[in-house]
Design a protein around this motif. Structure first.
Motif, PDB file in Angstrom:
ATOM      1  N   LEU A   1       0.833  -1.207   0.000  1.00  0.00           N
ATOM      2  CA  LEU A   1       0.000   0.000   0.000  1.00  0.00           C
ATOM      3  C   LEU A   1       0.867   1.256   0.000  1.00  0.00           C
ATOM      4  O   LEU A   1       0.641   2.185  -0.777  1.00  0.00           O
ATOM      5  N   ALA A   2       1.858   1.240   0.870  1.00  0.00           N
ATOM      6  CA  ALA A   2       2.743   2.397   0.952  1.00  0.00           C
ATOM      7  C   ALA A   2       3.478   2.584  -0.369  1.00  0.00           C
ATOM      8  O   ALA A   2       3.746   3.708  -0.786  1.00  0.00           O
ATOM      9  N   PHE A   3       3.770   1.480  -1.043  1.00  0.00           N
ATOM     10  CA  PHE A   3       4.467   1.583  -2.326  1.00  0.00           C
ATOM     11  C   PHE A   3       3.659   2.409  -3.317  1.00  0.00           C
ATOM     12  O   PHE A   3       4.188   3.261  -4.026  1.00  0.00           O
ATOM     13  N   LEU A   4       2.338   2.122  -3.360  1.00  0.00           N
ATOM     14  CA  LEU A   4       1.459   2.874  -4.261  1.00  0.00           C
ATOM     15  C   LEU A   4       1.604   4.363  -4.019  1.00  0.00           C
ATOM     16  O   LEU A   4       1.648   5.176  -4.937  1.00  0.00           O
ATOM     17  N   PHE A   5       1.670   4.706  -2.730  1.00  0.00           N
ATOM     18  CA  PHE A   5       1.764   6.107  -2.339  1.00  0.00           C
ATOM     19  C   PHE A   5       3.105   6.704  -2.765  1.00  0.00           C
ATOM     20  O   PHE A   5       3.169   7.761  -3.390  1.00  0.00           O
ATOM     21  N   VAL A   6       4.174   5.989  -2.446  1.00  0.00           N
ATOM     22  CA  VAL A   6       5.509   6.535  -2.684  1.00  0.00           C
ATOM     23  C   VAL A   6       5.850   6.543  -4.177  1.00  0.00           C
ATOM     24  O   VAL A   6       6.567   7.419  -4.662  1.00  0.00           O
ATOM     25  N   ALA A   7       5.271   5.571  -4.923  1.00  0.00           N
ATOM     26  CA  ALA A   7       5.547   5.528  -6.359  1.00  0.00           C
ATOM     27  C   ALA A   7       5.076   6.812  -7.029  1.00  0.00           C
ATOM     28  O   ALA A   7       5.685   7.278  -8.001  1.00  0.00           O
ATOM     29  N   THR A   8       4.010   7.412  -6.502  1.00  0.00           N
ATOM     30  CA  THR A   8       3.522   8.677  -7.056  1.00  0.00           C
ATOM     31  C   THR A   8       4.641   9.712  -7.052  1.00  0.00           C
ATOM     32  O   THR A   8       4.786  10.509  -7.974  1.00  0.00           O
ATOM     33  N   ILE A   9       5.429   9.679  -5.977  1.00  0.00           N
ATOM     34  CA  ILE A   9       6.525  10.622  -5.869  1.00  0.00           C
ATOM     35  C   ILE A   9       7.595  10.311  -6.887  1.00  0.00           C
ATOM     36  O   ILE A   9       8.071  11.173  -7.614  1.00  0.00           O
ATOM     37  N   LYS A  10       7.975   9.045  -6.953  1.00  0.00           N
ATOM     38  CA  LYS A  10       9.085   8.680  -7.822  1.00  0.00           C
ATOM     39  C   LYS A  10       8.716   8.847  -9.291  1.00  0.00           C
ATOM     40  O   LYS A  10       9.566   9.114 -10.128  1.00  0.00           O
ATOM     41  N   LEU A  11       7.434   8.638  -9.630  1.00  0.00           N
ATOM     42  CA  LEU A  11       7.024   8.800 -11.020  1.00  0.00           C
ATOM     43  C   LEU A  11       6.766  10.265 -11.341  1.00  0.00           C
ATOM     44  O   LEU A  11       6.392  10.607 -12.446  1.00  0.00           O
ATOM     45  N   ARG A  12       6.965  11.130 -10.353  1.00  0.00           N
ATOM     46  CA  ARG A  12       6.751  12.572 -10.502  1.00  0.00           C
ATOM     47  C   ARG A  12       5.349  12.860 -10.984  1.00  0.00           C
ATOM     48  O   ARG A  12       5.113  13.587 -11.946  1.00  0.00           O
ATOM     49  N   LYS A  13       4.392  12.244 -10.325  1.00  0.00           N
ATOM     50  CA  LYS A  13       3.002  12.464 -10.677  1.00  0.00           C
ATOM     51  C   LYS A  13       2.380  13.434  -9.695  1.00  0.00           C
ATOM     52  O   LYS A  13       2.737  13.457  -8.517  1.00  0.00           O
ATOM     53  N   SER A  14       1.416  14.206 -10.178  1.00  0.00           N
ATOM     54  CA  SER A  14       0.660  15.084  -9.305  1.00  0.00           C
ATOM     55  C   SER A  14      -0.087  14.192  -8.304  1.00  0.00           C
ATOM     56  O   SER A  14      -0.514  13.094  -8.669  1.00  0.00           O
ATOM     57  N   PRO A  15      -0.283  14.581  -7.061  1.00  0.00           N
ATOM     58  CA  PRO A  15       0.031  15.859  -6.429  1.00  0.00           C
ATOM     59  C   PRO A  15       1.472  15.963  -5.915  1.00  0.00           C
ATOM     60  O   PRO A  15       1.790  16.918  -5.226  1.00  0.00           O
TER      61      PRO A  15
END
Ligand code: SF4
Lengths: 284, 643, 143
Positions: free
Chosen positions: A165-179
């Motif tokens: 679950l946390a991966f889903l969250f952190v991947a947003t950061i690494k993929l440079r996706k909004s927000p």
């Protein structure tokens, strides 16, 4: 096939995978906005064109640092698939990200500098997660390499639901996706201009793009680690997760760095830390 | 062997005595350089005659024992502390010094001290070897650097009365005491050397003798005396035990319940000396001392005496509650110190927090006490001694040329001082650039934490994950500042030419050392640190570090990358430094930007210090409180159990 | 020389001079689902360092001369300028105003003039396509 060959294969195949993924991303985003979108191969056209353009050198350290960024990112993936200890990978991964930060930060431009500082925040926010994730995967499977995890009879995702679950969250950061695209953005006319990449032109920008392809491929490989009993299932999971990321990207606006840092640490501590703690307490 | 050891201890002390009477600058310089060469050569010879690497025990030549000399020294130290403190109107230090002297008197004159075995006064093994090399190679280099540094220091701080004579006296006295400390096997003897280092540190921190620095000096003295008192009480508790004063026998294996309270007190001594929380504040105050002092005492050697003792005690406390508490103190210190470092602008303080953090890692490893973690601890001792000494020296050089320690003012350093930048980058690469150096140690530590069962293992892992990410943040900021460039004025270019040859020599040798250690990582692990860790725990042989060729390549590239890049970039001229994007406004290389109404504004780019997310002083205070409670619990429970 | 990829990936920098915003709305209309120029790889970058085509709407005034010149200078080669709308081409209805210098070609070389007040999205896209051709020529010349 021996692990070294897998490592070399990563160096060759990952950019193709990452580039196609970026192409799909752009088409799906366009469809979500009621548009047709560019051709699938658009990211390759873009990068190809960038190589045909002039590269303005603002600071001579930028180009070597960006080459380091691509190189260490590719090395991280190649070492991971090539049978190197997974925890070691977390550090190479961070080094690759640091090279980008330094390349952008050493430029005197305010936008580039702000992007670099924010990328450093992003690194600070996401790095604990990756260390914990890889350590937890090694712990449950008692393996230390990629092949070892795949061969393990333990179903990682079932043991580490919180980490996933946390991966889903952190991947947003690494993929440079909004927000969480606080350090750079493909969308123009914002407070950041292009953040990190504001002062990179021609092939310099192409390196950043290519490193990002490697990075997406590496993230995909991480997802596969969670679904170690079936690689196709892992790929499917990555596809679903990526689709969600695109949806979130198109439906949110950029967060402040304070929020990114606090929320990522909270998620890492609660979900990943909690999961790890449970593992240790249950004696797995 | 025993003659060599006596020489190592006595020679610097004799030199220091001579330095006290030499006041002419040229003679002093020649004398210091000569003495440094001798010390370095003697320590190398000592290491080479060490033989097959198994632990050696020996006494003084002719089988003499120090006898009452220890007591005489104790008394001298106590009298000195009492006099100096009372002169300055301080009362805490004299009380502790008096208590220590009381214990020493009771033990010695009361006949409670078993006669030391004259053949087991000294203990030399691979850990001693590492420490002797650190003291004997890094120490002299720092002394040589100080020759150049102190000259400019006096010049840029004319209000500080020149006391260079006593400065070099103290440095050499300190070196002798450090050699004594790391080779002692007899606890009372070790405690004398321990106290001498405390006093050297006290006097060097108070070097400028301003109100402020005297205050910091007394902070350091008080805390270290508390540790020393712990050491004395530990000896008191151990005096009834057979072989109680024999460090090697004491730490041969897990300590029984009877010994644990004494071990806990010795740990307290180690924790104060290595500036772990709740005692970290003294090391921050110590940063007001001249930079060579910070390099020598407060990063590469004296604080290492604390972790040295803890690493020695590691087999004794392994698996016990004391060990766990020490581990928590160390790792929490690592986490909290790294957090505070993120919010700090003063580069010397950042280095201090980073030192506290790295020592915390070592303390944590020693506390848990498995062969792997002791391996990690010793590895960090080596890396840290060389890389951090280099960084402190470079900051000292910068401070004397740029008149600032503020990280923000190191902007565009690469254009202004390219060669110094390359040295700084080597040091930083040695400290943290993944995957070299300390990172290899961290990696192994994480692997080892996976084997620690239960709550502790999970907590250690989480602390490690957050702590190492924080280190990336503060080093990254410093790197950004150093790597930025602009076109510079000719007078700025000449700044670097004023760096003295003493400074160049010391810094370049240390930088080469950093790269050398990177290249020799596998060898050091296989032949020095690995065998030591196995011997300390009588463990079954294993390979600690398994580096594939690909990993070695990545590591060497990583460590050479930044310095090479800096040297190369500073010679390039075919780029446009003015041409960065500022929304189309004209911005020139001096960072002036066109603004509204035809005016200009200066562009300032300031790093993030995470205000509003991390409150440095709050973090520091909570760390101090948490670690203080753990430590107090450890010592008090031990004493109550014992009573 | 490998196939040129400029025609597959023309990245645009849109600069708004002294326009009435009429042309700007039309430029943005090109990005909307109706025209969707991203189909042809066009990206509105907002950053001269990334752009191939400088698309200017509105005319030049005293205050933006410096800006237009800087933006143009900061674009890496090869690059073209497309002037969109009557204002950008010649100063348009503002030509006689006290602060107006005239069309964009007063300060930077213009490769394509797109007429109209406001220029229609179709003609803007047509202008960009002509710009790509000019880009191609410049690339050949420098190669
Ligand atoms: S050309 Fe017409 S619509 Fe376009 S900016 Fe000028 S006045 Fe406005």
């Amino acid at each position: 096939m021996n692990p070294l060959a897998y490592g070399l294969l990563f160096v060759v195949v990952a950019p193709i995978f990452g580039g196609l993924l970026a192409g799909v991303d752009r088409i799906v985003s366009a469809r979500m906005q009621g548009r047709i979108g560019p051709p699938l191969l658009q990211p390759f056209y873009d990068v190809g064109k960038l190589f045909q353009k002039e590269a303005r050198q603002v600071n001579p350290v930028v180009e070597p640092l960006l080459l380091g960024h691509v190189g260490f990112m590719a090395a991280a993936g190649a070492l991971a698939l090539g049978g190197t200890d997974l925890i070691f990978i977390a550090f190479v991964f961070a080094l690759a990200a640091l090279c980008l930060v330094l390349a952008a930060g050493s430029v005197n431009s305010p936008y580039s500098f702000a992007g670099a500082e924010r990328e450093l925040v992003v690194l600070l926010a996401s790095e604990p997660f990756f260390i914990l994730m890889l350590a937890a995967i090694c712990k449950v499977t008692s393996a230390s390499t990629f092949a070892g995890v795949l061969a393990s009879p333990v179903m990682v995702a079932l043991e580490l639901p919180g980490v996933l679950l946390a991966f889903l969250f952190v991947a947003t950061i690494k993929l440079r996706k909004s927000p969480f695209d606080i350090s750079t953005s493909h969308h123009p006319h914002q407070e950041l201009v292009n953040g990190l990449t504001s002062d990179m032109s021609g092939r310099l920008l192409a390196y950043v793009e290519m490193a990002h392809w490697y990075e997406s491929a590496l993230l995909c490989a991480f997802v596969v680690l969670f679904f170690n009993w079936s690689v196709p299932l892992g790929l499917l999971a990555f596809a679903i997760a990526y689709g969600l990321e695109v949806l979130v990207d198109n439906s949110t606006s950029r967060a402040k760095w304070q929020l990114v840092l606090r929320s990522t640490w909270a998620v890492t501590l609660l979900f990943t830390g909690g999961n790890v703690l449970a593992l240790f307490l249950l004696g797995r | 062997m025993s003659e060599l050891i006596v020489f190592l201890i006595a020679f610097p002390v004799v030199v220091s005595g001579v330095l006290l009477v030499v006041t002419k600058g040229n003679i002093r310089n020649a004398l210091v350089v000569g003495a440094c060469v001798v010390v370095a050569a003697a320590s190398l010879i000592t290491v080479f005659t060490f033989g097959n690497g198994n632990a050696l025990f020996f006494g003084l030549p002719g089988g003499v024992t120090p006898g009452h000399l220890v007591l005489v020294m104790d008394a001298a130290i106590a009298v000195f502390i009492v006099v100096v403190s009372l002169q300055n109107g301080r009362v805490v230090a004299p009380i502790m010094a008096a208590a220590q002297l009381g214990i020493a008197l009771y033990l010695d004159l009361g006949g409670h001290l078993p006669d030391p075995d004259p053949s087991r006064l000294f203990w030399f093994d691979r850990l001693t070897m590492v420490m002797v090399l650190v003291i004997g190679i890094v120490g002299p280099l720092i002394c040589i650097h100080a020759l150049g540094y102190m000259r400019d220091y006096q010049r840029s701080n004319p209000m500080i009365r020149g006391r260079r004579t006593s400065f070099f006296f103290l440095l050499f006295l300190f070196l002798g005491a450090m050699f004594g400390l790391v080779v002692s096997n007899d606890l009372p003897m070790m405690s004398v050397f321990w106290e001498i280092t405390t006093i050297c540190s006290f006097l060097l921190i108070g070097y400028t003798r301003t109100e402020e620095t005297i205050g910091y000096a007394f902070d350091a003295l008080n805390m270290n005396l508390l540790g020393g008192l712990g050491f004395s009480v530990a000896m008191l508790l151990l005096s009834g035990q057979p072989d109680g004063m024999d460090l090697a026998r004491l730490t041969a294996g897990p300590a029984g319940a009877a010994l644990l309270p004494a071990i806990a007190l010795l740990c307290l001594a180690g924790i104060t000396k290595s500036a772990q929380m709740p005692f970290s504040s003294w090391l921050l105050g110590a940063m007001y001392a001249p930079s060579p002092t910070s390099a020598l005492l407060h990063s590469s050697t004296m604080v290492k005496a604390g972790v040295f003792l803890l690493l020695r005690l590691s087999p004794a406390m392994a698996g016990s509650a004391v060990g766990m508490m020490v581990a928590f103190v160390g790792l929490l210190t690592f986490l909290f110190a790294s957090m505070v470092a993120v919010t700090e602008r003063n580069t010397k303080k950042v280095l201090a927090y980073s030192t506290i953090g790295s020592l915390g890692l070592i303390v944590g490893c020693a506390g848990i006490g498995t062969p792997e973690l002791v391996w990690v601890g010793v590895m960090i001792v080596i890396f840290h001694a060389v890389a951090k000494a280099l960084l402190f020296l470079v900051v000292g050089t910068l401070e004397n040329r740029l008149y600032t320690k503020d990280m923000e003012n190191f902007d565009t350093l690469l254009s202004r001082m390219p060669r110094v930048s390359a040295l700084a980058l080597t040091g930083i690469a040695g400290m943290f650039i993944a995957p070299f150096g300390i990172v290899v140690a961290k990696w192994t530590a994480i692997r080892a934490f996976l084997e620690v069962p239960g709550f502790e293992g999970a907590t250690f892992l989480i602390i490690m994950a957050f702590g190492s990410s924080l280190t990336i943040f503060y080093w990254g900021k410093l790197l950004i500042k150093i790597l930025s460039m602009r076109s510079i004025e000719p007078y700025e270019r000449s700044v670097e030419d004023r760096v003295t040859r003493y400074e160049w020599f010391a810094e370049i040798v240390l930088a080469v050392g950093v790269v050398g250690i990177a290249a020799g990582l596998g060898w050091i692990s296989d032949h020095v640190v690995g065998p030591y860790a196995l011997a300390a725990f009588s463990a079954t042989p294993r390979v600690f570090l398994n580096l594939s060729p690909a990993m070695i390549i990545v590591m060497l590239v990583a460590v050479l990358f930044l310095p090479a890049l800096a040297l190369w970039a500073s010679r390039r001229s075919d780029y446009d430094l003015a041409d960065f994007y500022t929304s189309g406004r004209t911005a020139n290389a001096g960072h002036l930007m066109g603004a509204a109404l035809g005016g200009t504004r200066t562009v300032t780019l300031r790093n993030y210090y995470l205000e509003g997310v991390i409150d440095g002083s709050l973090v520091f205070r909570s760390g101090t409180a948490v670690c203080g409670v753990i430590l107090a619990g450890m010592v008090l429970v031990g004493l109550v159990v014992r009573a | 020389m490998p196939m040129s990829l400029f025609k597959r990936s023309p990245w645009i920098l849109h600069y708004d001079g002294s326009s009435c915003n009429g042309c700007d709305i039309e430029v943005l209309a090109c990005l909307t689902p109706l025209y969707d120029v991203e189909r042809f790889g066009v990206v509105n970058t907002g950053n001269p360092k990334h752009a191939d085509i400088l698309l200017v709407t509105g005319s030049v005034n005293e205050r933006n001369i410096e800006i237009i010149q800087n933006l143009y200078r900061q674009m890496p080669d090869p690059k073209v300028v497309v002037a969109v709308g009557a204002c950008a081409c010649s100063g348009g209805i503002f030509a006689r105003a006290y602060n107006i210098q005239g069309g964009i070609d007063q300060v930077v070389p213009v490769d394509v003039y797109v007429p109209g007040c406001a220029a229609r999205p179709e003609s803007i896209i047509d202008g960009v396509v002509s710009g790509i051709a000019a880009l191609e020529q410049k690339r050949k010349r420098s190669a």
